[in-house]
Design a protein around this motif. Structure first.
Motif, PDB file in Angstrom:
ATOM      1  N   GLY A  62       0.799  -1.215   0.000  1.00  0.00           N
ATOM      2  CA  GLY A  62       0.000   0.000   0.000  1.00  0.00           C
ATOM      3  C   GLY A  62       0.830   1.262   0.000  1.00  0.00           C
ATOM      4  O   GLY A  62       0.415   2.291  -0.547  1.00  0.00           O
ATOM      5  N   ALA A  65       2.671   1.104  -3.913  1.00  0.00           N
ATOM      6  CA  ALA A  65       1.933   0.966  -5.169  1.00  0.00           C
ATOM      7  C   ALA A  65       1.878   2.284  -5.932  1.00  0.00           C
ATOM      8  O   ALA A  65       2.079   2.305  -7.157  1.00  0.00           O
ATOM      9  N   SER A 117      -4.103  -2.948  -5.754  1.00  0.00           N
ATOM     10  CA  SER A 117      -3.996  -1.494  -5.832  1.00  0.00           C
ATOM     11  C   SER A 117      -3.896  -1.010  -7.268  1.00  0.00           C
ATOM     12  O   SER A 117      -4.549  -0.037  -7.665  1.00  0.00           O
ATOM     13  N   ASN A 120      -7.231  -1.523  -9.185  1.00  0.00           N
ATOM     14  CA  ASN A 120      -8.206  -0.519  -8.765  1.00  0.00           C
ATOM     15  C   ASN A 120      -7.897   0.837  -9.389  1.00  0.00           C
ATOM     16  O   ASN A 120      -8.795   1.536  -9.867  1.00  0.00           O
ATOM     17  N   GLY A 340      -7.369   5.255   0.867  1.00  0.00           N
ATOM     18  CA  GLY A 340      -6.151   4.466   1.025  1.00  0.00           C
ATOM     19  C   GLY A 340      -5.877   4.121   2.474  1.00  0.00           C
ATOM     20  O   GLY A 340      -5.484   2.993   2.799  1.00  0.00           O
ATOM     21  N   ASN A 343      -8.460   1.497   3.702  1.00  0.00           N
ATOM     22  CA  ASN A 343      -8.165   0.180   3.139  1.00  0.00           C
ATOM     23  C   ASN A 343      -6.926  -0.433   3.787  1.00  0.00           C
ATOM     24  O   ASN A 343      -6.890  -1.632   4.081  1.00  0.00           O
TER      25      ASN A 343
END
Length: 401
Positions: A62, A65, A117, A120, A340, A343
């Motif tokens: 995360g 990405a 990621s 999406n 973000g 998540n």
């Protein structure tokens, strides 16, 4: 729209298949746990540390990405994430020592997180992004549904490591497909120091917003409940209700089927009935609480199986609906950062609660899964109520999740 479909149908279809693979990798976990415990000679609490390892890799993805997409573009980032996932699967297939297996789980978590990621981000830039993203996450449920069936079938004639070999081999043609169908994009120029400072400021600001933090905690509990039941439900059904491995595997698949059907069916029905997204979520949370209570208090293996399927059904819409209302939790300029953050924090729940579930089952007994799920369901209700008290009013044009 038809021109869009002609131009992008191949990478979009590959994206859906990729999320089926991600769902498969999640769905096989619970079926593999008993054989992993026997193979490595470990208790449930120790084997559950793989949840932390996978989540650590996912959380790391995360934070990287965005820079990867910025520097490498969509195609190269997908190849990196998918290649990492495939390598972790191939390494796991040789049955490494347990500590090396945990390292492989970190790598697999990182590859999975990059996959999620980047896909999406890619679909968000396409016309009709809301529909595309809803379908994308529904296909995760398809994979999670098929995962226990696949693992149960493979375990009838091969060791558990063969399941990870299959996952790795499925990943390879996807990488070839993305390479052939996505263009090599030029990376944008490096961000200035001011832009880096602004991004850091946005993250710090979003992390201080009570509504955003509550949303993050809410999804952490949600993911914890979803993964705990998905991973330990198989052991509960076998140990406490004497179900055969095959029947228990089918029941866990039914749980993931319920989750998939819930995502396809509940939101359209709620929209036709004039329910708001928040009202629909309260309804789903009530269904979750009722389902977990049935699994706990009503005896019998049949009711346990039925309650698991119902639980999956009511859990289904909660995650995407929370993402849909995220713009009401903060200012418009902070919405991407808030999403973000929410998540990322949710992954913590996916590690802590399944591990805690296994540790409690190890110390007290597998029967503790339903009451633990009831506690998480009630906690969800309380947190969601707190979230709704801090939401901005819904736009008058937004009638669906």
């Amino acid at each position: 729209m038809s021109a869009l479909r002609r131009e992008f149908w191949a990478p979009v279809a590959l994206s859906y298949v990729t999320f089926v693979l991600v769902g498969l990798s999640s769905g096989v976990g619970g079926v593999l746990l008993p054989t992993q415990i026997d193979d490595y000679g470990l208790d449930k609490a120790t084997i559950g540390t793989q949840f932390f390892a996978f989540s650590a890799g996912f959380m790391l993805s995360g934070s990287t990405a965005g820079p990867l997409i910025h520097r490498l573009g969509i195609r190269a980032s997908l190849l990196l994430g998918g290649g990492t996932f495939a390598l972790a699967g191939l390494f796991t297939a040789v049955r490494p020592p347990f500590l090396a297996f945990l390292v492989a789980q970190i790598v697999a978590g990182y590859g999975t997180g990059i996959f999620e990621s980047v896909l999406n981000a890619y679909l968000t830039d396409l016309p009709g992004a809301t529909t595309l993203l809803n379908r994308l996450h529904a296909f995760f449920g398809v994979g999670a549904l098929l995962g226990p069936l696949l693992a149960t079938w493979i375990l009838t004639f091969l060791p558990w490591t063969a399941v990870w070999l299959v996952l790795a081999l499925v990943c390879l043609p996807l990488l070839i497909g993305f390479y052939l169908t996505l263009p090599a994009r030029e990376a944008p120029p490096p961000a200035s120091a001011e832009e880096h400072a602004e991004r850091s400021g946005l993250l710090a600001t979003a992390s201080r917003q009570p509504a955003v933090l509550l949303g993050a905690v809410f999804l952490a509990v949600y993911v914890g409940l979803e993964i705990s039941v998905g991973n330990w439900g198989f052991s509960f059904l076998v140990d406490e209700h004497g179900q055969s491995g095959l029947l228990a595997g089918y029941t866990v698949s039914g749980y993931w089927l319920g989750l998939t059907l819930g995502r396809f069916l509940i939101s359209p029905i709620a929209t036709r009935l004039g329910m708001t997204a928040t009202g629909m979520t309260f309804l789903c949370l009530a269904g979750v609480t009722l389902s977990t209570t049935l699994a706990w208090l009503v005896p019998g293996a049949v009711m346990a199986s039925v309650s698991f399927v119902l639980l999956g059904f009511w859990l289904g819409p909660i995650f995407p609906t929370t993402m849909a209302v995220a713009p009401r939790l903060t200012a418009a300029r902070l919405v991407p950062t808030a999403i973000g953050l929410i998540n990322g924090v949710s992954v913590i729940g996916g590690a802590v609660f399944p591990w805690l579930t296994g540790a409690i089952a190890q110390g007290i007994g597998a029967w503790t899964l339903p009451p633990f799920a009831v506690a998480l369901a009630l906690l969800q209700l309380v947190i969601w109520w707190l979230v709704t008290t801090r939401m901005a009013p819904a736009p008058s044009t937004a009638s669906s999740s």
